[in-house]
Design an enzyme around this catalytic site. Structure first.
Site, PDB file in Angstrom:
ATOM      1  N   ARG A 113     -63.393   3.019  46.050  1.00 51.87           N
ATOM      2  CA  ARG A 113     -62.527   3.064  44.863  1.00 51.87           C
ATOM      3  C   ARG A 113     -61.339   2.207  45.218  1.00 51.87           C
ATOM      4  NH1 ARG A 113     -59.502   2.571  41.221  1.00 51.87           N
ATOM      5  NH2 ARG A 113     -58.533   4.199  39.940  1.00 51.87           N
TER       6      ARG A 113
ATOM      7  N   HIS B 203     -55.139   1.170  44.427  1.00 56.12           N
ATOM      8  CA  HIS B 203     -54.490   1.435  43.145  1.00 56.12           C
ATOM      9  C   HIS B 203     -53.360   2.442  43.344  1.00 56.12           C
ATOM     10  CE1 HIS B 203     -57.306   4.792  43.586  1.00 56.12           C
ATOM     11  NE2 HIS B 203     -56.536   5.487  42.755  1.00 56.12           N
TER      12      HIS B 203
ATOM     13  N   HIS C  85     -50.884   5.533  40.844  1.00 56.38           N
ATOM     14  CA  HIS C  85     -50.750   6.270  39.586  1.00 56.38           C
ATOM     15  C   HIS C  85     -49.275   6.373  39.246  1.00 56.38           C
ATOM     16  CE1 HIS C  85     -54.790   7.180  40.581  1.00 56.38           C
ATOM     17  NE2 HIS C  85     -54.472   7.972  41.582  1.00 56.38           N
TER      18      HIS C  85
ATOM     19  N   GLU D 110     -51.995  12.606  43.393  1.00 59.19           N
ATOM     20  CA  GLU D 110     -53.443  12.798  43.495  1.00 59.19           C
ATOM     21  C   GLU D 110     -53.779  13.783  44.607  1.00 59.19           C
ATOM     22  OE1 GLU D 110     -55.998   9.366  43.363  1.00 59.19           O
ATOM     23  OE2 GLU D 110     -57.146  10.047  45.105  1.00 59.19           O
TER      24      GLU D 110
ATOM     25  N   HIS E 158     -53.034   3.671  47.244  1.00 62.94           N
ATOM     26  CA  HIS E 158     -54.110   4.252  48.060  1.00 62.94           C
ATOM     27  C   HIS E 158     -55.477   3.690  47.703  1.00 62.94           C
ATOM     28  CE1 HIS E 158     -53.594   6.779  44.479  1.00 62.94           C
ATOM     29  NE2 HIS E 158     -54.898   7.013  44.548  1.00 62.94           N
TER      30      HIS E 158
ATOM     31  N   GLU F 280     -57.884   8.720  34.930  1.00 64.81           N
ATOM     32  CA  GLU F 280     -58.384   7.916  36.040  1.00 64.81           C
ATOM     33  C   GLU F 280     -58.722   6.500  35.566  1.00 64.81           C
ATOM     34  OE1 GLU F 280     -58.519   8.142  39.144  1.00 64.81           O
ATOM     35  OE2 GLU F 280     -60.140   6.837  39.814  1.00 64.81           O
TER      36      GLU F 280
HETATM   37 MN    MN Z   1     -56.136   7.544  42.865  1.00 60.33          MN
END
Ligand code: MN
Ligand code: MN
Length: 410
Positions: free
Chosen positions: A111, A114, A116, A121, A160, A183
Site C-alpha cells: 500500500r 501516503h 491522512h 491510523e 507511512h 481510505e
Molecule cells: Mn494509511
C-alpha cells in the site's frame, strides 16, 4: 447476516417476553426487567446526556442499524496486489467517530506511501505478516514487522507505507479515528508527484527530466514489486534517526482478564503511549455466555467479529431496545453512553476486536452499579423482596457464563 430481530423501537417487551421462571429469578431476568423499568423512569429524567435524550418524549427516533458487513462493502478496491473494502459514514451512517477498512495484500504488494489529513491510523493483523514504514514530523522514522495479534498506530498526518512481508498473503483490519475518513481519499505520493509539473519534480528530487518518463500518471494505491524478506532493507538515507516512540504493540500478548464466560485484553494509551486517540481490546465470549450489561461513559465502541457469531442488544433510553445479529467479518457500532450486552449465540468462541475512541478505558457495569446502592433502595426499584437483592451479583460480572452455571434455586 442475520436480520434485526426487534425492528419495533418500542419493544422492551421483547426483552421480557418468554423469560422462564428461572430466568426471572436469575440476574438475567432481573436485568431485563430492570432495564424495562429504568426505560420508563428515564422518561421523567430531565438531564440530557446525549442527542437521544434531547428528542421529544412523544416521538423518539427508532434506534439506527448498528451492524455492517465491511467485507462486502459496496465501496472497495480490488487489483493484482490485493483489496480493500471500507465502512465510513457513507456506508455505515451510525459510525460517526470511527471508520474501518479490511485490507488484503499479496506477496510483493504494498500500500503505497501516503498520509491522512483528518485521521490517525490503527490496525490489527488478522493473517500473515506486514512491514510498515512511518516518518514523524521530527524527522525520525520507524520500520516495523507485524504478525497476527499485533497492532500499529500512526498519528494523524504522519507519512507511512504498508507492505506484505514474506511469501504468504496478509490480511489486516484498519481503524481510523474519524468516521468521515475514506481510505480512497488519502494523500498518496504517486497522486501528488504525477500531478505536479515535471520540471518541479525533477529539480526537487535532483533528477534529470528524462528519468521521469515512466512516472505513474495517477495514484498507484496498491502497487506490486519484489517480495519483502525478513532482512531489514537499508533506507535511501542511511543517516535517518530511528523513532524511540514505538508504533507497535502486541494486543494478543496484553494482560488478560478472565471471567467464567469469557475474557478481555485491553490496551490503552498507558500500555501503548503513541496511541493518543484510541483504546484497543480483544474479547472472547464463550458459547452460551454473554458480555454483561454495561456502558462506556467516555467513548463510542466499534467492533469487528474475528470469528464466531452472536447478537448485540443496545438500550437507547425512551424504552428503546434493539438486537442485531452478527458473525465473522461484520462490524458493529455502539454509541457512547448507550447500554449494551453481547451474547455468543453460536457453538464456537465469539472473538471480537474492539476500538474505543478515547485513550483511556471506562466502563460501568449494571451489576457493579446495583452493588454500590442500598439493598432496600434496589429492592424498591424492582419490586423485589430484599432477600433476592441479597442474592444478586454485587460486583462486576464481566462475562456471564452459560445458564447452567448461574441457576438460582428456591
Ligand atoms: Mn494509511
Ligand atoms: Mn462495551
Amino acid at each position: 447476516m442475520k436480520t434485526d430481530i426487534t425492528p419495533d423501537p418500542s419493544s422492551t417487551r421483547h426483552e421480557t417476553r418468554g423469560l422462564s421462571r428461572r430466568e426471572m429469578l436469575s440476574g438475567v431476568g432481573l436485568a431485563a426487567v430492570g432495564l424495562a423499568t429504568a426505560g420508563g423512569l428515564a422518561k421523567a429524567a430531565t438531564l440530557p446526556a446525549n442527542a437521544a435524550e434531547l428528542k421529544t418524549l412523544a416521538d423518539p427516533e427508532a434506534l439506527e442499524d448498528f451492524i455492517f458487513d465491511i467485507e462486502h462493502s459496496p465501496e472497495g478496491w480490488h487489483g493484482a496486489g490485493g483489496s480493500a473494502t471500507e465502512a465510513t459514514v457513507a456506508e455505515f451512517p451510525i459510525s460517526q467517530s470511527i471508520a474501518g477498512v479490511s485490507m488484503r495484500l499479496n506477496p510483493g504488494a504494498f500500500r503505497e506511501l501516503h498520509w491522512h489529513s483528518i485521521a490517525a491510523e490503527w490496525a490489527y493483523v488478522l493473517e500473515g505478516r506486514v512491514r510498515t514504514t512511518v516518518i514523524s514530523p521530527d524527522g525520525t522514522a520507524a520500520t516495523d514487522d507485524f504478525e497476527v495479534g499485533d497492532i500499529w498506530y500512526f498519528p494523524k498526518g504522519h507519512g507511512h507505507m504498508l507492505q506484505c512481508l514474506g511469501n504468504q498473503p496478509c490480511h489486516f483490519l484498519l481503524g481510523f479515528d474519524s468516521g468521515h475518513f475514506s481510505e480512497f481519499g488519502t494523500f498518496s505520493v504517486t497522486d501528488w508527484v504525477s500531478h505536479t509539473r515535471p520540471d518541479i519534480v525533477a529539480r526537487n528530487l535532483h533528477l534529470p527530466m528524462e528519468s521521469l518518463r515512466s512516472l505513474p500518471r495517477k495514484e498507484l494505491y496498491i502497487g506490486t514489486g519484489a517480495v519483502a524478506g525478513d532482512a531489514l532493507p537499508r533506507y535511501h538515507n542511511a543517516q535517518v534517526e530511528q523513532s524511540q516512540n514505538p508504533h507497535k504493540f502486541s494486543l494478543l500478548r496484553a494482560q488478560v482478564r478472565e471471567f467464567s464466560g469469557g475474557n478481555i485484553r485491553v490496551a490503552t494509551q498507558k500500555q501503548f503511549p503513541i496511541n493518543t486517540t484510541l483504546t484497543s481490546a480483544l474479547m472472547t465470549v464463550k458459547p452460551g455466555s454473554f458480555r454483561e450489561l454495561h456502558w462506556h461513559p467516555n467513548a463510542d465502541e466499534w467492533q469487528y467479529v474475528v470469528s464466531g457469531s452472536g447478537e448485540v442488544t443496545i438500550f437507547g433510553s425512551h424504552g428503546r431496545v434493539k438486537t442485531m445479529g452478527y458473525d465473522q467479518g461484520k462490524v458493529a457500532f455502539i454509541k457512547q453512553g448507550y447500554g449494551h450486552y453481547i451474547e455468543n449465540t453460536g457453538a464456537e468462541d465469539l472473538k471480537i476486536l474492539i476500538l474505543f475512541n478515547a485513550p483511556d478505558y471506562q466502563e460501568i457495569a449494571l451489576s457493579a452499579w446495583l452493588g454500590a446502592n442500598p439493598v432496600r433502595l434496589v429492592a424498591d426499584h424492582f419490586g423485589l423482596d430484599a432477600k433476592w437483592v441479597e442474592k444478586m451479583s454485587a460486583g462486576q460480572e464481566g462475562f456471564v457464563g452459560p445458564a447452567s452455571d448461574r441457576a438460582v434455586t428456591l
